[in-house]
Motif scaffolding. Structure first.
Motif, PDB file in Angstrom:
ATOM      1  N   CYS A 193       0.840  -1.253   0.020  1.00 43.79           N
ATOM      2  CA  CYS A 193      -0.061  -0.049   0.062  1.00 43.79           C
ATOM      3  C   CYS A 193       0.849   1.325  -0.048  1.00 43.79           C
ATOM      4  O   CYS A 193       0.514   2.316  -0.764  1.00 43.79           O
ATOM      5  CB  CYS A 193      -0.889   0.127   1.120  1.00 43.79           C
ATOM      6  N   ILE A 194       1.921   1.263   0.688  1.00 43.15           N
ATOM      7  CA  ILE A 194       2.929   2.276   0.824  1.00 43.15           C
ATOM      8  C   ILE A 194       3.477   2.444  -0.649  1.00 43.15           C
ATOM      9  O   ILE A 194       3.520   3.646  -1.231  1.00 43.15           O
ATOM     10  CB  ILE A 194       4.281   1.963   1.571  1.00 43.15           C
ATOM     11  N   LYS A 195       3.721   1.561  -1.614  1.00 39.76           N
ATOM     12  CA  LYS A 195       4.103   1.770  -2.769  1.00 39.76           C
ATOM     13  C   LYS A 195       3.303   2.393  -3.563  1.00 39.76           C
ATOM     14  O   LYS A 195       3.662   3.136  -4.460  1.00 39.76           O
ATOM     15  CB  LYS A 195       4.625   0.188  -3.419  1.00 39.76           C
ATOM     16  N   ALA A 196       2.008   1.861  -3.417  1.00 40.44           N
ATOM     17  CA  ALA A 196       0.886   2.145  -4.108  1.00 40.44           C
ATOM     18  C   ALA A 196       0.594   3.851  -4.214  1.00 40.44           C
ATOM     19  O   ALA A 196       0.318   4.707  -4.946  1.00 40.44           O
ATOM     20  CB  ALA A 196      -0.283   1.483  -4.164  1.00 40.44           C
ATOM     21  N   TYR A 197       0.712   4.302  -2.685  1.00 42.51           N
ATOM     22  CA  TYR A 197       0.379   5.738  -2.507  1.00 42.51           C
ATOM     23  C   TYR A 197       1.561   6.524  -2.889  1.00 42.51           C
ATOM     24  O   TYR A 197       1.219   7.605  -3.406  1.00 42.51           O
ATOM     25  CB  TYR A 197       0.380   5.577  -0.945  1.00 42.51           C
ATOM     26  N   THR A 198       2.763   6.079  -2.902  1.00 44.95           N
ATOM     27  CA  THR A 198       3.880   6.680  -3.250  1.00 44.95           C
ATOM     28  C   THR A 198       4.021   7.051  -4.801  1.00 44.95           C
ATOM     29  O   THR A 198       4.260   8.383  -5.223  1.00 44.95           O
ATOM     30  CB  THR A 198       5.409   6.154  -3.057  1.00 44.95           C
ATOM     31  N   ARG A 199       3.538   5.989  -5.618  1.00 40.45           N
ATOM     32  CA  ARG A 199       3.153   6.279  -6.897  1.00 40.45           C
ATOM     33  C   ARG A 199       1.904   7.221  -7.342  1.00 40.45           C
ATOM     34  O   ARG A 199       2.251   8.134  -8.238  1.00 40.45           O
ATOM     35  CB  ARG A 199       2.884   4.771  -7.607  1.00 40.45           C
ATOM     36  N   PHE A 200       1.121   7.126  -6.692  1.00 41.75           N
ATOM     37  CA  PHE A 200       0.017   8.164  -6.803  1.00 41.75           C
ATOM     38  C   PHE A 200       0.283   9.730  -6.452  1.00 41.75           C
ATOM     39  O   PHE A 200       0.036  10.495  -7.078  1.00 41.75           O
ATOM     40  CB  PHE A 200      -1.208   7.954  -5.778  1.00 41.75           C
ATOM     41  N   VAL A 201       1.271   9.717  -5.364  1.00 41.65           N
ATOM     42  CA  VAL A 201       1.780  11.081  -4.953  1.00 41.65           C
ATOM     43  C   VAL A 201       2.851  11.472  -6.077  1.00 41.65           C
ATOM     44  O   VAL A 201       2.553  12.849  -6.516  1.00 41.65           O
ATOM     45  CB  VAL A 201       2.671  11.126  -3.509  1.00 41.65           C
ATOM     46  N   GLU A 202       3.743  10.620  -6.632  1.00 38.06           N
ATOM     47  CA  GLU A 202       4.641  11.077  -7.491  1.00 38.06           C
ATOM     48  C   GLU A 202       3.776  11.665  -9.004  1.00 38.06           C
ATOM     49  O   GLU A 202       4.176  12.268  -9.503  1.00 38.06           O
ATOM     50  CB  GLU A 202       5.470   9.830  -8.170  1.00 38.06           C
ATOM     51  N   THR A 203       2.548  10.728  -9.114  1.00 36.30           N
ATOM     52  CA  THR A 203       1.871  11.187 -10.270  1.00 36.30           C
ATOM     53  C   THR A 203       1.394  12.513 -10.274  1.00 36.30           C
ATOM     54  O   THR A 203       1.419  13.227 -11.168  1.00 36.30           O
ATOM     55  CB  THR A 203       0.841  10.047 -10.526  1.00 36.30           C
ATOM     56  N   VAL A 204       0.544  12.928  -9.064  1.00 32.44           N
ATOM     57  CA  VAL A 204      -0.082  14.003  -9.324  1.00 32.44           C
ATOM     58  C   VAL A 204       0.897  15.212  -8.669  1.00 32.44           C
ATOM     59  O   VAL A 204       0.703  16.583  -9.479  1.00 32.44           O
ATOM     60  CB  VAL A 204      -1.115  14.209  -7.888  1.00 32.44           C
ATOM     61  N   VAL A 205       2.077  15.050  -8.025  1.00 29.96           N
ATOM     62  CA  VAL A 205       3.055  16.275  -7.917  1.00 29.96           C
ATOM     63  C   VAL A 205       3.554  16.520  -9.287  1.00 29.96           C
ATOM     64  O   VAL A 205       3.819  17.698  -9.575  1.00 29.96           O
ATOM     65  CB  VAL A 205       4.100  15.697  -6.799  1.00 29.96           C
ATOM     66  N   TRP A 243       1.487  21.231  -0.063  1.00 25.40           N
ATOM     67  CA  TRP A 243       1.019  19.708   0.018  1.00 25.40           C
ATOM     68  C   TRP A 243       0.760  19.307   1.518  1.00 25.40           C
ATOM     69  O   TRP A 243       1.905  19.476   2.177  1.00 25.40           O
ATOM     70  CB  TRP A 243       1.821  18.944  -0.919  1.00 25.40           C
ATOM     71  N   ILE A 244      -0.174  18.489   1.671  1.00 24.40           N
ATOM     72  CA  ILE A 244      -0.399  17.767   2.946  1.00 24.40           C
ATOM     73  C   ILE A 244      -0.484  16.148   2.609  1.00 24.40           C
ATOM     74  O   ILE A 244      -1.294  15.943   2.056  1.00 24.40           O
ATOM     75  CB  ILE A 244      -1.754  18.377   3.623  1.00 24.40           C
ATOM     76  N   PRO A 245       0.454  15.683   3.155  1.00 24.70           N
ATOM     77  CA  PRO A 245       0.387  14.085   2.731  1.00 24.70           C
ATOM     78  C   PRO A 245      -0.879  13.444   3.481  1.00 24.70           C
ATOM     79  O   PRO A 245      -1.161  12.266   2.468  1.00 24.70           O
ATOM     80  CB  PRO A 245       1.884  13.458   3.393  1.00 24.70           C
ATOM     81  N   PHE A 246      -0.931  13.549   4.447  1.00 25.79           N
ATOM     82  CA  PHE A 246      -2.262  13.042   5.164  1.00 25.79           C
ATOM     83  C   PHE A 246      -3.205  13.788   6.143  1.00 25.79           C
ATOM     84  O   PHE A 246      -2.548  14.896   6.636  1.00 25.79           O
ATOM     85  CB  PHE A 246      -1.852  11.783   6.182  1.00 25.79           C
ATOM     86  N   ASN A 247      -4.250  13.604   6.067  1.00 22.58           N
ATOM     87  CA  ASN A 247      -5.163  14.309   6.953  1.00 22.58           C
ATOM     88  C   ASN A 247      -5.219  13.750   8.396  1.00 22.58           C
ATOM     89  O   ASN A 247      -5.710  12.583   8.552  1.00 22.58           O
ATOM     90  CB  ASN A 247      -6.766  14.450   6.420  1.00 22.58           C
ATOM     91  N   GLU A 248      -4.847  14.521   9.444  1.00 25.10           N
ATOM     92  CA  GLU A 248      -4.912  14.212  10.835  1.00 25.10           C
ATOM     93  C   GLU A 248      -4.282  12.677  11.226  1.00 25.10           C
ATOM     94  O   GLU A 248      -5.160  11.862  11.709  1.00 25.10           O
ATOM     95  CB  GLU A 248      -6.404  14.390  11.404  1.00 25.10           C
ATOM     96  N   GLN A 249      -3.061  12.322  10.494  1.00 23.17           N
ATOM     97  CA  GLN A 249      -2.860  11.023  10.679  1.00 23.17           C
ATOM     98  C   GLN A 249      -2.655  10.630  11.890  1.00 23.17           C
ATOM     99  O   GLN A 249      -2.636   9.342  12.466  1.00 23.17           O
ATOM    100  CB  GLN A 249      -1.633  10.636   9.691  1.00 23.17           C
ATOM    101  N   ALA A 251       8.073   9.559   2.592  1.00 21.75           N
ATOM    102  CA  ALA A 251       8.212   9.409   1.059  1.00 21.75           C
ATOM    103  C   ALA A 251       7.795  10.556   0.271  1.00 21.75           C
ATOM    104  O   ALA A 251       8.179  11.124  -0.766  1.00 21.75           O
ATOM    105  CB  ALA A 251       7.672   7.980   0.463  1.00 21.75           C
ATOM    106  N   ALA A 252       6.214  11.148   0.721  1.00 18.77           N
ATOM    107  CA  ALA A 252       5.722  12.048   0.105  1.00 18.77           C
ATOM    108  C   ALA A 252       6.324  13.477   0.450  1.00 18.77           C
ATOM    109  O   ALA A 252       6.430  14.027  -0.369  1.00 18.77           O
ATOM    110  CB  ALA A 252       4.200  12.168   0.748  1.00 18.77           C
ATOM    111  N   THR A 253       7.021  13.551   1.523  1.00 16.01           N
ATOM    112  CA  THR A 253       7.668  14.969   1.690  1.00 16.01           C
ATOM    113  C   THR A 253       8.768  14.930   0.651  1.00 16.01           C
ATOM    114  O   THR A 253       9.273  16.023   0.068  1.00 16.01           O
ATOM    115  CB  THR A 253       8.080  15.036   3.113  1.00 16.01           C
TER     116      THR A 253
END
Length: 451
Positions: A138-150, A160-166, A200-202
């Motif tokens: 799931c981390i890999k998939a999220y990282t790819r999503f972040v890379e794509t939109v950024v 950019w805010i990686p997570f809401n109230e994590q 990873a997102a930062t």
């Protein structure tokens, strides 16, 4: 009129896709855990699939934000609009085009976007495939999503805010991830995977768009000891360590504090923390803090009772010295100031207020909503925020919750927060009294808070 905020202070408001966007079956979107979420206690609960249907009304909504004078606006990009199953071979062109249109509308009104990348809307397919955030896939998939939109929106999003109230993961893992943690070890595994994904997102934001800023988000309350009994004071300190300082130390200092690891004493860390993980967490260097605040609370020694999975119970202790909302949330503007100064002193980072607002059963009469109670709440909190800035707190800006009425997490449309009323049946938008008041606040940079 009173004093104004610093010249570059930014005013606006917030929404989240899972509560506002709707359009669950449009534009090629996949199902998220929010789309199938069940909430008890609401007889006519239609789910988050429809919400306020911002997907259809986005031009109308953003035009209203232009009229009120927003300088900044926070929304979230739904993962399942970009990758319907979370890990599809290619990103959805329809999904990217939708958010391109959102940004274009904001740019038309010179509103700076703040984008949250995960707000409790995991792709359902990843939950079914991997148990979601329990698995490193799931981390890999999220990282790819972040890379794509950024990459795709490079230069157009400054914050950019990686997570809401994590940090609330230990309070309600099922709502935030779709998976209900069954043990202390599972709670920590989920938190650790969130922390790796956050770091990873930062790094991705800084590498892809060096001009953009990224910041972790903490949702919290100002916690007081119930009495001056040292046991209650200790309980208050312990609560803040668990929910506020421990995640803050991870997001803003890049390390697990000893008191957090002590909380999970007895679990097998070697099965969860892999080689290189701690270095990755340390590498996640934020540019600012994003904080949310709604209320204060009082904690006593008897309140730190843990449930079967060792997740802390939510604490909403009535404070006899302040008023409460219908839902038992203490209304405490001073708590806002205390919270801001506390985190400023601890982490020494600029602060963006991501959410602050009052939920109420708003009523529309003669095509108007007279929400003086919301105006009073916001004015009192802004005044205290002004005091915090005068005391040296470095504030980027202030975002209320929420810009427009949206689907409250557990009360649906019964509990409303917005400056714009949304009719549950017709979805008609109506400006509330607070709309005109906030417009004046923005025009005077917070100098005029009068009703």
């Amino acid at each position: 009129m009173g004093t104004a905020f610093k010249r570059n202070f930014l005013w606006g408001s917030s929404t989240n896709a899972q509560q506002f966007e709707g359009g669950w079956d449009k534009g090629g979107k996949g199902l998220s855990i929010a789309d199938v979420r069940k909430i008890s206690g609401i007889s006519d609960f239609p789910g988050f699939k429809k919400a306020s249907d911002h997907y259809t009304h986005y031009q109308e909504d953003i035009a209203l934000y232009g009229k009120i004078g927003f300088q900044i606006y926070r929304f979230s990009m739904a993962w399942t609009r970009i990758f319907p199953n979370g890990d599809d071979p290619e990103a959805s062109k329809e999904g990217l085009t939708f958010y391109d249109r959102i940004l274009s509308e904001l740019e038309k009104y010179k509103i700076k976007p703040v984008v949250t990348l995960y707000a409790y809307d995991l792709p359902l397919a990843l939950l079914e495939k991997y148990n979601g955030w329990m698995n490193r896939e799931c981390i890999k998939a999220y990282t790819r999503f972040v890379e794509t939109v950024v990459h795709y929106f490079k230069g157009r999003v400054k914050y950019w805010i990686p997570f809401n109230e994590q940090n609330f993961l230990s309070l309600d893992s099922e709502y935030m991830t779709g998976y209900r943690a069954k043990s202390r070890e599972e709670v920590f595994r989920l938190e650790h995977h969130f922390n790796l994904a956050y770091a990873a997102a930062t790094k991705i934001v800084h590498q892809v768009d060096p001009e953009a800023k990224v910041g972790g988000n903490i949702g919290n309350i100002c916690v007081y000891p119930k009495t001056c009994n040292p046991k209650d004071v200790e309980a208050c300190d312990e609560f803040m360590k668990r929910i506020g300082y421990a995640p803050g130390d991870v997001y803003f200092r890049g390390k697990y504090p000893a008191y957090l690891l002590k909380q999970y004493e007895g679990i097998n860390f070697d099965q969860i923390i892999h080689d290189g993980d701690l270095e990755q967490i340390k590498s996640g260097e934020p540019d600012f803090m994003s904080l949310t605040y709604y209320m204060s609370s009082a904690v006593g020694a008897e309140d730190l009772i843990e449930n079967d999975s060792q997740q802390m119970n939510g604490i909403k202790i009535t404070n006899p010295f302040v008023k409460q909302t219908e839902w038992g949330w203490n209304i405490d503007p001073y708590g806002f100031k205390h919270y801001l100064e506390d985190f400023h002193h601890r982490y020494q980072l600029p602060i963006l207020i991501l959410e602050n607002g009052l939920g109420h059963r708003d009523k529309i009469e003669d095509d108007a909503v007279h929400d003086d109670y919301r105006i009073q709440y916001l004015a009192a909190h802004i005044e205290r925020m002004k005091e915090a800035e005068a005391d040296g707190v470095d504030l980027i800006g202030y975002l209320t919750w929420s810009a427009t009425d949206l689907y409250s997490t557990r009360e649906g449309f019964e509990k409303r927060y917005g400056f714009v009323y949304v009719d549950k049946a017709t979805l008609k938008r109506t400006k509330k009294d607070s709309f005109y008041w906030y417009k004046k606040v923005i025009e005077t940079n917070g100098a005029d808070l009068s009703n």
